[in-house]
Design an enzyme around this catalytic site. Structure first.
Site, PDB file in Angstrom:
ATOM      1  N   CYS A  30       0.832  -1.213   0.000  1.00 46.39           N
ATOM      2  CA  CYS A  30       0.000   0.000   0.000  1.00 46.39           C
ATOM      3  C   CYS A  30       0.866   1.264   0.000  1.00 46.39           C
ATOM      4  CB  CYS A  30      -0.905  -0.053   1.234  1.00 46.39           C
ATOM      5  SG  CYS A  30      -1.755   1.482   1.632  1.00 46.39           S
ATOM      6  N   CYS A  33       0.123   3.760   2.787  1.00 48.00           N
ATOM      7  CA  CYS A  33       0.594   3.199   4.055  1.00 48.00           C
ATOM      8  C   CYS A  33       2.089   3.459   4.228  1.00 48.00           C
ATOM      9  CB  CYS A  33       0.339   1.689   4.113  1.00 48.00           C
ATOM     10  SG  CYS A  33      -1.391   1.212   3.996  1.00 48.00           S
TER      11      CYS A  33
END
Length: 105
Positions: A30, A33
């Site tokens: 991600c 993230c």
């Protein structure tokens, strides 16, 4: 340094914690993230002793992500006395995360 949270240690580190815990639900693949990683580490240092900061990889702990209804990542939850506050979803400003932790203190 942020605590690495797993299905095996979640109850002890988070649910039984005597201080609030900011849980960062993330995945290695991600992009947002990864962008939040340094912010999470800063928070772990800044709140050391007052609140815990932990990272939970949703791909390795799908049961915990499902328990808290995590549908998008990153998702941040502050859990105090086993109770989760409203989630903060997506890449967030550091101020938003600080405010969420301070509200639980």
């Amino acid at each position: 340094m942020a605590i690495v949270l797993t299905s095996a240690n979640f109850e002890q580190e988070v649910l039984k914690s005597e201080i609030p815990v900011l849980v960062d639900f993330y995945a290695d693949w991600c992009g947002p993230c990864k962008m939040m990683g340094p912010v999470v580490e800063e928070l772990a240092t800044e709140f050391k002793g007052k609140a815990k900061v932990g990272k939970l990889n949703i791909d390795q702990s799908e049961d915990i992500a499902a328990r808290y209804g995590v549908m998008s990542i990153p998702t941040f939850l502050v859990i105090k006395n086993g109770v989760a506050a409203a989630p903060l979803v997506g890449a967030r400003d550091k101020h938003d995360l600080v405010a969420a932790i301070e509200k639980a203190l």
